[in-house]
Design an enzyme around this catalytic site. Structure first.
Site, PDB file in Angstrom:
ATOM      1  N   ALA A  14     -11.970 -80.463  51.315  1.00 41.48           N
ATOM      2  CA  ALA A  14     -12.781 -81.678  51.480  1.00 41.48           C
ATOM      3  C   ALA A  14     -13.268 -82.207  50.138  1.00 41.48           C
ATOM      4  CB  ALA A  14     -13.974 -81.395  52.390  1.00 41.48           C
ATOM      5  N   ARG A 107      -3.078 -72.271  52.503  1.00 40.11           N
ATOM      6  CA  ARG A 107      -4.282 -73.028  52.130  1.00 40.11           C
ATOM      7  C   ARG A 107      -4.449 -73.082  50.614  1.00 40.11           C
ATOM      8  NH1 ARG A 107      -9.300 -71.861  50.375  1.00 40.11           N
ATOM      9  NH2 ARG A 107     -10.935 -73.363  50.906  1.00 40.11           N
ATOM     10  N   TYR A 210       4.209 -69.551  62.182  1.00 39.93           N
ATOM     11  CA  TYR A 210       5.115 -70.442  61.435  1.00 39.93           C
ATOM     12  C   TYR A 210       5.441 -69.828  60.077  1.00 39.93           C
ATOM     13  CZ  TYR A 210       0.508 -72.272  59.906  1.00 39.93           C
ATOM     14  OH  TYR A 210      -0.786 -72.406  59.466  1.00 39.93           O
ATOM     15  N   ASP A 290     -15.955 -79.519  56.746  1.00 39.17           N
ATOM     16  CA  ASP A 290     -16.578 -78.524  57.632  1.00 39.17           C
ATOM     17  C   ASP A 290     -18.101 -78.555  57.563  1.00 39.17           C
ATOM     18  OD1 ASP A 290     -14.124 -77.716  58.491  1.00 39.17           O
ATOM     19  OD2 ASP A 290     -14.264 -75.653  57.740  1.00 39.17           O
TER      20      ASP A 290
HETATM   21  C1  LIG Z   1     -11.799 -68.774  51.214  1.00 36.37           C
HETATM   22  C2  LIG Z   1     -11.430 -69.611  52.413  1.00 36.37           C
HETATM   23  C3  LIG Z   1     -10.337 -69.245  53.190  1.00 36.37           C
HETATM   24  C4  LIG Z   1      -9.987 -70.009  54.329  1.00 36.37           C
HETATM   25  N1  LIG Z   1      -8.906 -69.639  55.067  1.00 36.37           N
HETATM   26  C5  LIG Z   1      -8.524 -70.384  56.106  1.00 36.37           C
HETATM   27  C6  LIG Z   1      -7.365 -70.043  56.872  1.00 36.37           C
HETATM   28  O1  LIG Z   1      -6.682 -69.060  56.611  1.00 36.37           O
HETATM   29  N2  LIG Z   1      -7.015 -70.846  57.935  1.00 36.37           N
HETATM   30  C7  LIG Z   1      -7.769 -71.951  58.259  1.00 36.37           C
HETATM   31  O2  LIG Z   1      -7.448 -72.657  59.219  1.00 36.37           O
HETATM   32  N3  LIG Z   1      -8.874 -72.300  57.549  1.00 36.37           N
HETATM   33  C8  LIG Z   1      -9.268 -71.563  56.485  1.00 36.37           C
HETATM   34  N4  LIG Z   1     -10.369 -71.919  55.779  1.00 36.37           N
HETATM   35  C9  LIG Z   1     -11.138 -73.110  56.210  1.00 36.37           C
HETATM   36  C10 LIG Z   1     -10.452 -74.422  55.876  1.00 36.37           C
HETATM   37  O3  LIG Z   1     -10.162 -74.461  54.511  1.00 36.37           O
HETATM   38  C11 LIG Z   1     -11.422 -75.537  56.271  1.00 36.37           C
HETATM   39  O4  LIG Z   1     -11.683 -75.464  57.658  1.00 36.37           O
HETATM   40  C12 LIG Z   1     -10.878 -76.955  56.019  1.00 36.37           C
HETATM   41  O5  LIG Z   1      -9.921 -76.997  55.009  1.00 36.37           O
HETATM   42  C13 LIG Z   1     -12.043 -77.873  55.637  1.00 36.37           C
HETATM   43  O6  LIG Z   1     -12.398 -77.554  54.314  1.00 36.37           O
HETATM   44  P1  LIG Z   1     -13.786 -77.805  53.602  1.00 36.37           P
HETATM   45  O7  LIG Z   1     -13.445 -78.157  52.201  1.00 36.37           O
HETATM   46  O8  LIG Z   1     -14.645 -78.707  54.374  1.00 36.37           O
HETATM   47  O9  LIG Z   1     -14.501 -76.369  53.651  1.00 36.37           O
HETATM   48  P2  LIG Z   1     -14.092 -75.023  52.908  1.00 36.37           P
HETATM   49  O10 LIG Z   1     -12.632 -74.846  52.873  1.00 36.37           O
HETATM   50  O11 LIG Z   1     -14.902 -73.954  53.531  1.00 36.37           O
HETATM   51  O12 LIG Z   1     -14.570 -75.247  51.400  1.00 36.37           O
HETATM   52  C14 LIG Z   1     -15.933 -75.214  51.019  1.00 36.37           C
HETATM   53  C15 LIG Z   1     -16.010 -74.932  49.518  1.00 36.37           C
HETATM   54  O13 LIG Z   1     -17.380 -75.008  49.105  1.00 36.37           O
HETATM   55  C16 LIG Z   1     -17.682 -73.902  48.276  1.00 36.37           C
HETATM   56  N5  LIG Z   1     -19.129 -73.645  48.398  1.00 36.37           N
HETATM   57  C17 LIG Z   1     -19.795 -73.164  49.469  1.00 36.37           C
HETATM   58  N6  LIG Z   1     -21.117 -73.082  49.222  1.00 36.37           N
HETATM   59  C18 LIG Z   1     -21.289 -73.515  47.938  1.00 36.37           C
HETATM   60  C19 LIG Z   1     -22.425 -73.667  47.096  1.00 36.37           C
HETATM   61  N7  LIG Z   1     -23.654 -73.342  47.525  1.00 36.37           N
HETATM   62  N8  LIG Z   1     -22.255 -74.152  45.848  1.00 36.37           N
HETATM   63  C20 LIG Z   1     -20.985 -74.499  45.397  1.00 36.37           C
HETATM   64  N9  LIG Z   1     -19.878 -74.346  46.153  1.00 36.37           N
HETATM   65  C21 LIG Z   1     -20.029 -73.888  47.412  1.00 36.37           C
HETATM   66  C22 LIG Z   1     -16.811 -72.783  48.847  1.00 36.37           C
HETATM   67  O14 LIG Z   1     -16.600 -71.748  47.906  1.00 36.37           O
HETATM   68  C23 LIG Z   1     -15.520 -73.527  49.175  1.00 36.37           C
HETATM   69  O15 LIG Z   1     -14.649 -73.604  48.075  1.00 36.37           O
HETATM   70  C24 LIG Z   1     -10.766 -71.167  54.665  1.00 36.37           C
HETATM   71  C25 LIG Z   1     -11.867 -71.535  53.866  1.00 36.37           C
HETATM   72  C26 LIG Z   1     -12.211 -70.764  52.753  1.00 36.37           C
HETATM   73  C27 LIG Z   1     -13.412 -71.177  51.893  1.00 36.37           C
END
Ligand SMILES: Cc1cc2nc3c(=O)[nH]c(=O)nc-3n(C[C@H](O)[C@H](O)[C@H](O)COP(=O)(O)OP(=O)(O)OC[C@H]3O[C@@H](n4cnc5c(N)ncnc54)[C@H](O)[C@@H]3O)c2cc1C
Length: 387
Positions: A14, A107, A210, A290
């Site tokens: 995101a 990912r 997959y 998320d």
């Molecule tokens: C390590 C990891 C592994 C994942 N593995 C899978 C998987 O195998 N299959 C799947 O379907 N989904 C997985 N996901 C979730 C998937 O990536 C998300 O559901 C989707 O891509 C939406 O992503 P997002 O960027 O909103 O959230 P996220 O992918 O959770 O990214 C959030 C980011 O914010 C960072 N963060 C959190 N708190 C803080 C803070 N206080 N200060 C600075 N940075 C912060 C985290 O380190 C992370 O990099 C995973 C997420 C992570 C973090």
């Protein structure tokens, strides 16, 4: 004047996609990520045409096509008999119908491609190893000396930025855990088709499989009920957890059970959802991905929704001189879309995990629906143009 610079907390899918979407509109961003480097944790993600279209607009599609797999179809298969129930065509069909490809990849690969694009973009600055805890504006001002007009919480399901928004949605454990299995190509059995995404449906559990080119093997994810191991993406299972997992498959076809037992140590993570509520504070803080709306993966839309959010938020901010107005426009554009995806996930959960007579009815209905009709059901989802 439209906003010139924003702070983004979290460099997951995101946050990185949002930074690149802002840059397209000439808006600079500082990204703050708590991890000191890219974490290889995780396994496969599905990128549907509604998101790959946007990655194409960022100029990243050819890099992704070089590493991902484009499945020929998404197949629904009975987990108890291995009988094919229905399929939605993908591959070239997806490109023609929805104007963009359907791809599956690790990912970490998607995160790396986005991260390199961010690092190469003069409007984006990435600060690794920088956690933003407590009051985000005050913490960022202390860390950088900058008073950002807008802080974007892209910090995932356990977001800290969310605490700065009154009435924001709250995370809750769904009662399900996601088990991740990977195995090398040499272990792929003849009944597992390698050119498709296969969802095996069984009583109270389903399993999605997959190929992942990056690992030279297969990704399998099983969703089953279970207890939360806490805030982790990579819990190691103890013997009793493994026993209870294999127990979930006791009525499944023995070939699947045999394959699962052959894989190396499976890992798992808890499925948390983030419910409904406000995504911004009407002033200077907003959520994407998320952090705003984690949904269970029954519609495989987590990463795709996160990418769409960034594009819509960037457009709203670029079009309006008034930040509160832009935030309201973003929320009203995105909340109905995410609600529809969430409903689709709830429907899939009901259908995928059906038991007894409902399962029999499901199988009959599915076998009567031609692939084109199932594809047409997804036009609203995959044909969507965010941003
Ligand atoms: C390590 C990891 C592994 C994942 N593995 C899978 C998987 O195998 N299959 C799947 O379907 N989904 C997985 N996901 C979730 C998937 O990536 C998300 O559901 C989707 O891509 C939406 O992503 P997002 O960027 O909103 O959230 P996220 O992918 O959770 O990214 C959030 C980011 O914010 C960072 N963060 C959190 N708190 C803080 C803070 N206080 N200060 C600075 N940075 C912060 C985290 O380190 C992370 O990099 C995973 C997420 C992570 C973090």
């Amino acid at each position: 004047m439209p906003i010139e610079k924003v702070a983004i907390v979290g460099a997951g899918i995101a946050g990185l996609a949002a930074a690149l979407a802002f840059a397209r509109h000439g808006i600079a961003s500082d990204l703050f990520e708590q991890a000191p480097h890219l974490v290889e944790v995780g396994a496969g993600l599905q990128v549907s045409p509604n998101a790959s279209r946007l990655l194409g607009e960022l100029g990243l599609l050819s890099q992704l096509e070089a590493v991902w797999t484009e499945p020929a179809q998404i197949s629904l298969v009975s987990g108890t008999s291995l009988r094919a129930l229905a399929h939605v065509p993908a591959g070239d069909y997806a490109r023609n119908r929805w104007g963009a490809p359907y791809g599956v990849l690790h990912r970490a690969t998607l995160q790396r491609v986005l991260m390199h694009a961010v690092e190469a973009n003069p409007l984006c600055t990435l600060h690794l190893d920088t956690a933003v805890r407590d009051a985000p504006h005050a913490t960022l001002a202390r860390l950088t000396g900058v008073a950002y007009p807008l802080v974007i919480g892209a910090d995932g399901v356990w977001s800290n930025v969310r605490t700065a928004i009154q009435g924001s949605p709250q995370p809750s454990f769904s009662g399900h855990v996601c088990w991740r299995f990977t195995f090398p190509d040499r272990l792929v059995p003849s009944w597992l088709k390698t050119n498709q995404v296969t969802a095996f449906l069984g009583p109270s559990t389903h399993l999605v499989a997959y190929p992942l080119r990056e690992i030279g093997g297969f990704n399998m994810v099983a969703i089953a009920s279970g207890a939360s191991p806490g805030r982790t993406w990579d819990a190691q299972a103890n013997d009793s957890q493994k026993r209870s997992l294999y127990g979930e498959f006791r009525r499944w076809d023995s070939r699947i059970v045999h394959l699962l037992r052959q894989t190396e140590q499976p890992t798992f993570w808890p499925l948390f959802e983030v419910g409904t509520g406000r995504w911004h504070n009407g002033r200077d803080t907003v959520l994407v991905g998320d952090a705003a709306h984690a949904v269970t993966p029954f519609a495989a839309q987590g990463a795709s929704m996160a990418i769409e959010d960034g594009f819509t938020l960037a457009r709203c901010l670029a079009e309006s001189r008034d930040v509160p107005q832009a935030l309201a426009a973003y929320e009203s554009a995105r909340q109905p879309r995410v609600a529809k995806v969430r409903s689709r996930g709830t429907f899939n959960r009901f259908a995928y995990h059906a038991r007894g007579p409902i399962r029999l009815g499901r199988d009959m209905v599915l076998s009567l629906r031609p692939p084109e009709a199932l594809a047409a059901d997804l036009d609203w989802l995959y044909g969507f143009r965010a941003g």
